[in-house]
Design a protein around this motif. Sequence first.
Motif, PDB file in Angstrom:
ATOM      1  N   MET A 212      -5.981 -21.904   2.642  1.00 19.84           N
ATOM      2  CA  MET A 212      -5.472 -21.487   4.141  1.00 19.84           C
ATOM      3  C   MET A 212      -5.935 -19.852   4.275  1.00 19.84           C
ATOM      4  SD  MET A 212      -5.454 -24.047   6.137  1.00 19.84           S
ATOM      5  CE  MET A 212      -4.826 -23.086   7.532  1.00 19.84           C
ATOM      6  N   GLU A 213      -5.419 -19.187   3.247  1.00 18.84           N
ATOM      7  CA  GLU A 213      -5.607 -17.849   3.144  1.00 18.84           C
ATOM      8  C   GLU A 213      -6.997 -17.399   3.196  1.00 18.84           C
ATOM      9  OE1 GLU A 213      -4.826 -14.034   3.571  1.00 18.84           O
ATOM     10  OE2 GLU A 213      -3.434 -15.550   3.652  1.00 18.84           O
ATOM     11  N   ASN A 214      -7.875 -18.068   2.286  1.00 20.69           N
ATOM     12  CA  ASN A 214      -9.198 -18.145   2.006  1.00 20.69           C
ATOM     13  C   ASN A 214      -9.995 -18.240   3.253  1.00 20.69           C
ATOM     14  OD1 ASN A 214      -8.923 -17.343  -0.688  1.00 20.69           O
ATOM     15  ND2 ASN A 214      -9.439 -19.202  -1.475  1.00 20.69           N
ATOM     16  N   ILE A 215      -9.563 -19.479   4.072  1.00 14.58           N
ATOM     17  CA  ILE A 215     -10.315 -19.904   5.117  1.00 14.58           C
ATOM     18  C   ILE A 215      -9.870 -18.753   6.308  1.00 14.58           C
ATOM     19  CG2 ILE A 215     -10.109 -21.519   7.264  1.00 14.58           C
ATOM     20  CD1 ILE A 215      -9.646 -23.919   5.254  1.00 14.58           C
ATOM     21  N   ARG A 216      -8.684 -18.173   6.253  1.00 11.40           N
ATOM     22  CA  ARG A 216      -8.566 -16.935   7.422  1.00 11.40           C
ATOM     23  C   ARG A 216      -9.222 -15.799   7.171  1.00 11.40           C
ATOM     24  NH1 ARG A 216      -6.388 -12.646   7.529  1.00 11.40           N
ATOM     25  NH2 ARG A 216      -5.560 -12.656   5.326  1.00 11.40           N
ATOM     26  N   ARG A 217      -9.309 -15.512   6.055  1.00 10.69           N
ATOM     27  CA  ARG A 217     -10.151 -14.406   5.468  1.00 10.69           C
ATOM     28  C   ARG A 217     -11.549 -14.711   5.810  1.00 10.69           C
ATOM     29  NH1 ARG A 217     -13.046 -13.964   1.390  1.00 10.69           N
ATOM     30  NH2 ARG A 217     -12.078 -15.467   0.081  1.00 10.69           N
ATOM     31  N   ARG A 218     -12.162 -15.777   5.307  1.00 14.66           N
ATOM     32  CA  ARG A 218     -13.529 -15.785   5.859  1.00 14.66           C
ATOM     33  C   ARG A 218     -13.773 -15.702   7.214  1.00 14.66           C
ATOM     34  NH1 ARG A 218     -13.845 -21.039   3.246  1.00 14.66           N
ATOM     35  NH2 ARG A 218     -12.757 -20.639   1.048  1.00 14.66           N
ATOM     36  N   ALA A 219     -12.906 -16.471   7.941  1.00 14.84           N
ATOM     37  CA  ALA A 219     -13.035 -16.503   9.687  1.00 14.84           C
ATOM     38  C   ALA A 219     -12.782 -14.824   9.939  1.00 14.84           C
ATOM     39  CB  ALA A 219     -11.773 -17.197  10.052  1.00 14.84           C
ATOM     40  N   ASP A 220     -12.145 -14.065   9.535  1.00 17.75           N
ATOM     41  CA  ASP A 220     -11.900 -12.662   9.859  1.00 17.75           C
ATOM     42  C   ASP A 220     -13.352 -11.938   9.659  1.00 17.75           C
ATOM     43  OD1 ASP A 220      -9.399 -13.084  10.760  1.00 17.75           O
ATOM     44  OD2 ASP A 220      -8.498 -12.346   8.914  1.00 17.75           O
ATOM     45  N   GLU A 221     -13.907 -12.463   8.276  1.00 17.86           N
ATOM     46  CA  GLU A 221     -15.070 -11.540   7.985  1.00 17.86           C
ATOM     47  C   GLU A 221     -16.154 -12.114   8.951  1.00 17.86           C
ATOM     48  OE1 GLU A 221     -16.026 -12.624   3.970  1.00 17.86           O
ATOM     49  OE2 GLU A 221     -14.326 -11.577   3.188  1.00 17.86           O
ATOM     50  N   GLU A 222     -16.298 -13.315   9.437  1.00 23.24           N
ATOM     51  CA  GLU A 222     -17.186 -14.124  10.353  1.00 23.24           C
ATOM     52  C   GLU A 222     -17.035 -13.251  11.618  1.00 23.24           C
ATOM     53  OE1 GLU A 222     -19.967 -15.882   9.830  1.00 23.24           O
ATOM     54  OE2 GLU A 222     -19.471 -15.925   7.645  1.00 23.24           O
ATOM     55  N   VAL A 223     -15.877 -13.277  12.192  1.00 21.38           N
ATOM     56  CA  VAL A 223     -15.588 -12.425  13.467  1.00 21.38           C
ATOM     57  C   VAL A 223     -16.125 -10.979  13.355  1.00 21.38           C
ATOM     58  CG1 VAL A 223     -13.779 -11.740  15.118  1.00 21.38           C
ATOM     59  CG2 VAL A 223     -13.740 -14.076  14.094  1.00 21.38           C
ATOM     60  N   SER A 224     -15.866 -10.267  12.325  1.00 14.35           N
ATOM     61  CA  SER A 224     -16.272  -9.068  12.110  1.00 14.35           C
ATOM     62  C   SER A 224     -17.612  -8.830  12.018  1.00 14.35           C
ATOM     63  CB  SER A 224     -15.879  -8.448  10.854  1.00 14.35           C
ATOM     64  OG  SER A 224     -16.199  -7.073  10.581  1.00 14.35           O
ATOM     65  N   LYS A 225     -18.579  -9.813  11.389  1.00 15.03           N
ATOM     66  CA  LYS A 225     -19.968  -9.828  11.462  1.00 15.03           C
ATOM     67  C   LYS A 225     -20.370 -10.145  12.683  1.00 15.03           C
ATOM     68  CE  LYS A 225     -20.539 -10.994   6.447  1.00 15.03           C
ATOM     69  NZ  LYS A 225     -21.156 -12.008   5.652  1.00 15.03           N
ATOM     70  N   ALA A 226     -19.880 -11.003  13.351  1.00 17.53           N
ATOM     71  CA  ALA A 226     -20.296 -11.442  14.793  1.00 17.53           C
ATOM     72  C   ALA A 226     -20.302 -10.296  15.674  1.00 17.53           C
ATOM     73  CB  ALA A 226     -19.524 -12.816  15.415  1.00 17.53           C
ATOM     74  N   ARG A 227     -19.105  -9.376  15.630  1.00 19.99           N
ATOM     75  CA  ARG A 227     -19.097  -8.218  16.428  1.00 19.99           C
ATOM     76  C   ARG A 227     -20.314  -7.221  16.087  1.00 19.99           C
ATOM     77  NH1 ARG A 227     -12.718  -8.009  15.821  1.00 19.99           N
ATOM     78  NH2 ARG A 227     -12.079  -9.355  17.369  1.00 19.99           N
ATOM     79  N   LYS A 228     -20.156  -6.980  14.866  1.00 18.33           N
ATOM     80  CA  LYS A 228     -21.175  -6.089  14.200  1.00 18.33           C
ATOM     81  C   LYS A 228     -22.808  -6.291  14.645  1.00 18.33           C
ATOM     82  CE  LYS A 228     -21.939  -3.570  10.213  1.00 18.33           C
ATOM     83  NZ  LYS A 228     -21.686  -3.278   8.678  1.00 18.33           N
ATOM     84  N   PHE A 229     -23.134  -7.767  14.579  1.00 17.76           N
ATOM     85  CA  PHE A 229     -24.634  -8.057  14.711  1.00 17.76           C
ATOM     86  C   PHE A 229     -24.697  -8.905  15.982  1.00 17.76           C
ATOM     87  CE2 PHE A 229     -23.749  -7.404  10.038  1.00 17.76           C
ATOM     88  CZ  PHE A 229     -24.500  -6.229   9.799  1.00 17.76           C
ATOM     89  N   GLY A 230     -23.777  -9.198  16.762  1.00 15.49           N
ATOM     90  CA  GLY A 230     -23.837  -9.951  17.940  1.00 15.49           C
ATOM     91  C   GLY A 230     -25.045  -9.616  18.731  1.00 15.49           C
ATOM     92  N   THR A 231     -25.327  -8.503  19.068  1.00 11.33           N
ATOM     93  CA  THR A 231     -26.195  -7.880  19.774  1.00 11.33           C
ATOM     94  C   THR A 231     -27.907  -7.754  19.030  1.00 11.33           C
ATOM     95  OG1 THR A 231     -25.665  -5.523  19.435  1.00 11.33           O
ATOM     96  CG2 THR A 231     -24.647  -6.637  21.297  1.00 11.33           C
ATOM     97  N   GLU A 232     -27.727  -8.188  17.930  1.00  7.91           N
ATOM     98  CA  GLU A 232     -29.030  -8.000  17.132  1.00  7.91           C
ATOM     99  C   GLU A 232     -30.176  -8.666  17.971  1.00  7.91           C
ATOM    100  OE1 GLU A 232     -30.566  -8.468  12.599  1.00  7.91           O
ATOM    101  OE2 GLU A 232     -28.768  -9.193  13.115  1.00  7.91           O
ATOM    102  N   SER A 233     -30.060 -10.034  18.247  1.00  6.21           N
ATOM    103  CA  SER A 233     -30.966 -10.720  18.799  1.00  6.21           C
ATOM    104  C   SER A 233     -31.441  -9.952  20.190  1.00  6.21           C
ATOM    105  CB  SER A 233     -30.639 -12.051  19.088  1.00  6.21           C
ATOM    106  OG  SER A 233     -31.799 -12.947  19.827  1.00  6.21           O
TER     107      SER A 233
END
Length: 186
Positions: A60-81
């Motif tokens: 669960m901790e790994n899933i939470r960490r991965r989800a946080d990383e994905e959200v961070s990446k989505a914020r960072k690169f969300g406007t790339e397209s």
Amino acid sequence: MSASTDQNENQIPEDNQPENESIDVAAESLVEPGLDQQLEEAQAKVAQYYDQLLRAKAEMENIRRRADEEVSKARKFGTESFAESLLPVRDSLEAALAQEEQTLEAFREGIETTLRQLDNAFTRNQLKEVAPQAGDKFDPHLHQAISTVPSDQAEGTVAMALQKGYVLADRVLRPALVMVSAGQPA
């Protein structure tokens, strides 16, 4: 005499000692023979469940960490397209400005071409225009009323659009600015 009396009181009569030993033997005989094995099995299950609990908690901790990383990446690169689809528009505008001498007709044609590129970029990125016409029903989710005015339009409808609005994937970025009809003047 009192010293000898104290000694006698602290001593356990010898005839009581065998009785205590016989109680211990009797208690041991009451214990079922398979209880030790059942206890060991129960302790093994508890250890197994505890191990599973620790693994589930770590997962669960790994899933939470991965989800946080994905959200961070989505914020960072969300406007790339969207940014990539705007690059040709910028290139066209720069090319138009680089032209020293051009006719008004050629300039207008270049602007129209650039606007089509921008519309294509908007379409690819689910950015839609909200452009109400006079007589359209006023929608407070898509329109922002600046004022109400007497008009030939029905009451509660758009009398005039002042500025287009935009919606990005069903989320209003900017509401359309409108004047709302108050109905026929008295």
